[in-house]
Design a protein around this motif. Structure first.
Motif, PDB file in Angstrom:
ATOM      1  N   ILE A  75      -7.170  -6.114   1.738  1.00 17.09           N
ATOM      2  CA  ILE A  75      -6.754  -6.434   0.671  1.00 17.09           C
ATOM      3  C   ILE A  75      -6.544  -5.011   0.018  1.00 17.09           C
ATOM      4  O   ILE A  75      -7.220  -4.234  -0.071  1.00 17.09           O
ATOM      5  CB  ILE A  75      -7.567  -7.343  -0.431  1.00 17.09           C
ATOM      6  N   PRO A  76      -5.276  -4.701  -0.522  1.00 13.04           N
ATOM      7  CA  PRO A  76      -5.114  -3.208  -0.802  1.00 13.04           C
ATOM      8  C   PRO A  76      -5.997  -3.040  -2.117  1.00 13.04           C
ATOM      9  O   PRO A  76      -6.071  -3.598  -2.911  1.00 13.04           O
ATOM     10  CB  PRO A  76      -3.378  -3.229  -1.437  1.00 13.04           C
ATOM     11  N   VAL A  77      -6.604  -1.687  -2.039  1.00  5.13           N
ATOM     12  CA  VAL A  77      -7.273  -1.270  -3.258  1.00  5.13           C
ATOM     13  C   VAL A  77      -6.517  -0.887  -4.441  1.00  5.13           C
ATOM     14  O   VAL A  77      -6.932  -1.167  -5.527  1.00  5.13           O
ATOM     15  CB  VAL A  77      -7.970   0.125  -2.978  1.00  5.13           C
ATOM     16  N   ASN A 111       3.597   2.158   6.133  1.00  4.45           N
ATOM     17  CA  ASN A 111       3.720   1.030   4.989  1.00  4.45           C
ATOM     18  C   ASN A 111       5.070   0.458   4.496  1.00  4.45           C
ATOM     19  O   ASN A 111       5.583  -0.511   4.273  1.00  4.45           O
ATOM     20  CB  ASN A 111       3.212   1.712   3.694  1.00  4.45           C
ATOM     21  N   GLU A 112       6.115   1.520   4.878  1.00  2.44           N
ATOM     22  CA  GLU A 112       7.561   1.009   4.736  1.00  2.44           C
ATOM     23  C   GLU A 112       8.025   0.260   5.869  1.00  2.44           C
ATOM     24  O   GLU A 112       8.907  -0.750   6.015  1.00  2.44           O
ATOM     25  CB  GLU A 112       8.628   2.507   4.612  1.00  2.44           C
ATOM     26  N   ILE A 113       7.376   0.691   7.118  1.00  2.00           N
ATOM     27  CA  ILE A 113       7.863  -0.307   8.081  1.00  2.00           C
ATOM     28  C   ILE A 113       7.182  -1.735   7.948  1.00  2.00           C
ATOM     29  O   ILE A 113       8.284  -2.825   8.122  1.00  2.00           O
ATOM     30  CB  ILE A 113       7.253   0.146   9.604  1.00  2.00           C
ATOM     31  N   LYS A 144       0.893  -1.269  -0.067  1.00  2.00           N
ATOM     32  CA  LYS A 144       0.155  -0.303   0.024  1.00  2.00           C
ATOM     33  C   LYS A 144       0.969   1.271  -0.044  1.00  2.00           C
ATOM     34  O   LYS A 144       2.073   1.129   0.555  1.00  2.00           O
ATOM     35  CB  LYS A 144      -0.990  -0.049   1.195  1.00  2.00           C
ATOM     36  N   ASP A 145       0.269   2.266  -0.541  1.00  8.31           N
ATOM     37  CA  ASP A 145       1.108   3.712  -0.380  1.00  8.31           C
ATOM     38  C   ASP A 145       0.752   3.927   1.184  1.00  8.31           C
ATOM     39  O   ASP A 145      -0.284   3.752   1.666  1.00  8.31           O
ATOM     40  CB  ASP A 145       0.626   4.683  -1.387  1.00  8.31           C
ATOM     41  N   ARG A 146       1.443   5.579   1.407  1.00  8.24           N
ATOM     42  CA  ARG A 146       1.404   5.647   2.829  1.00  8.24           C
ATOM     43  C   ARG A 146      -0.205   6.555   2.874  1.00  8.24           C
ATOM     44  O   ARG A 146      -0.628   6.479   4.082  1.00  8.24           O
ATOM     45  CB  ARG A 146       2.221   7.055   2.946  1.00  8.24           C
ATOM     46  N   PHE A 147      -0.885   6.686   1.761  1.00  2.00           N
ATOM     47  CA  PHE A 147      -2.377   7.396   1.976  1.00  2.00           C
ATOM     48  C   PHE A 147      -3.239   6.383   2.400  1.00  2.00           C
ATOM     49  O   PHE A 147      -4.260   6.413   3.214  1.00  2.00           O
ATOM     50  CB  PHE A 147      -2.677   8.243   0.901  1.00  2.00           C
ATOM     51  N   ASP A 168       5.953   0.106  -5.279  1.00  2.00           N
ATOM     52  CA  ASP A 168       6.853   1.202  -5.010  1.00  2.00           C
ATOM     53  C   ASP A 168       7.232   1.113  -3.651  1.00  2.00           C
ATOM     54  O   ASP A 168       8.246   1.433  -2.945  1.00  2.00           O
ATOM     55  CB  ASP A 168       6.260   2.483  -5.306  1.00  2.00           C
ATOM     56  N   THR A 169       6.515   0.964  -2.593  1.00  2.00           N
ATOM     57  CA  THR A 169       6.882   0.678  -1.249  1.00  2.00           C
ATOM     58  C   THR A 169       7.924  -0.112  -0.959  1.00  2.00           C
ATOM     59  O   THR A 169       8.909   0.046  -0.238  1.00  2.00           O
ATOM     60  CB  THR A 169       5.508   0.314  -0.295  1.00  2.00           C
ATOM     61  N   LEU A 170       7.669  -1.515  -1.450  1.00  2.00           N
ATOM     62  CA  LEU A 170       9.031  -2.307  -1.409  1.00  2.00           C
ATOM     63  C   LEU A 170      10.210  -1.864  -1.999  1.00  2.00           C
ATOM     64  O   LEU A 170      11.495  -1.996  -1.292  1.00  2.00           O
ATOM     65  CB  LEU A 170       8.675  -3.803  -1.963  1.00  2.00           C
TER      66      LEU A 170
END
Length: 291
Positions: free
Chosen positions: A64-66, A257-259, A52-55, A71-73
């Motif tokens: 489940i991600p929309v 999301n990065e964590i 997921k992105d931060r927003f 990019d996060t990974l």
């Protein structure tokens, strides 16, 4: 009519224990399924958050991600300097596992096969150390390493990790070696083999599942170790993966999301290791508990 009436109760009584056993089994399966769901749910959220992105992750929403994104990974991989910290963790974990197998396989062989004064007392002393919390010796370990000049080095991590796994490793390998038929040892002695060759040619091959099980049980907590690593290491170039993940969580504005992506990156090698060696794991545990 009376014959049917007298025949019915034994049949009913015969079905009752089976019905009760089925009900107990069903309740047990339901409890295990509930426990598995509760345990798996946080892991699924971690995997979900990594895509997921931060927003979207701040908005909460569905498991489940929309709008799933890599990019996060990729960004976390870059920020985490995964390769550098991965090699540090791999070095510490690898040398710890090698040290444990080399030292305690020999010690366990002595406890299981050789006869020497105080063998039983020394063995139970090792087993008794299972009940000593590791955190109680943290300060003495740090003071000792500081005096030896190895505090803050990877060697200063490997040695305590090897020492800390002694009780469980000795217990498992000693029982595994005891399960090897004594006749094989005696036959090898008749053929002129010494203890070193018997250990290498007979006992180690027959105890391979338990050795692999020990390696997994040592590698996983060593890979994830944080407390001693946090206290010991001060140079960023020597950081292991848990410390690198901490650096993501202690920023001015933590990106959750990065964590989660960093956590996923760290846990994947552990999952791969277990999946690759799981066929040895059950048989290794079974061999280790035989006495």
């Amino acid at each position: 009519m009376s014959a049917a009436t007298t025949a019915a109760p034994p049949a009913a009584r015969g079905r009752a224990p089976g019905a009760r056993a089925g009900a107990v089994r069903l309740v047990g399966l339901a409890a295990l399924a509930l426990y598995a769901a509760v345990s798996l749910y946080p892991f699924l959220w971690m995997v979900s958050g990594a895509f997921k992105d931060r927003f979207e992750i701040l908005a909460g929403g569905h498991l489940i991600p929309v709008r799933p994104t890599l990019d996060t990974l990729l960004q976390t991989w870059s920020e985490l300097r995964f390769l550098d910290y991965f090699l540090n963790s791999l070095r510490v974990t690898g040398f710890t596992v090698l040290g444990v197998l080399a030292v305690y396989s020999l010690a366990s062989y002595a406890f299981a096969v050789l006869d020497f004064p105080g063998r039983r007392a020394l063995f139970w002393f090792f087993v008794g150390l299972l009940f000593v919390p590791g955190i109680t010796v943290l300060l003495p370990v740090v003071i000792l390493e500081n005096r030896l000049g190895i505090l803050g080095t990877h060697l200063g991590l490997v040695l305590p990790f090897v020492n800390g796994t002694a009780p469980l490793t000795v217990l498992m390998l000693t029982n595994a070696f005891r399960s090897v038929p004594r006749e094989l040892h005696d036959a090898a002695r008749v053929d002129g083999a010494g203890e070193a060759r018997i250990f290498w040619r007979v006992y180690l091959p027959l105890s391979r599942p338990t050795m692999i099980t020990v390696a997994v049980l040592v590698a996983v907590p060593t890979w994830n170790e944080y407390v001693l690593t946090r206290v010991s290491l001060t140079e960023e170039s020597r950081y292991t993966l848990p410390l690198a993940l901490e650096s993501l969580a202690t920023g001015n504005v933590p990106q959750y999301n990065e964590i989660m992506a960093g956590s996923l990156i760290i846990v994947v090698p552990v999952i791969v290791l277990f999946l690759a060696l799981q066929r040895y794991f059950v048989s290794g545990l079974a061999g280790a508990v035989k006495d």
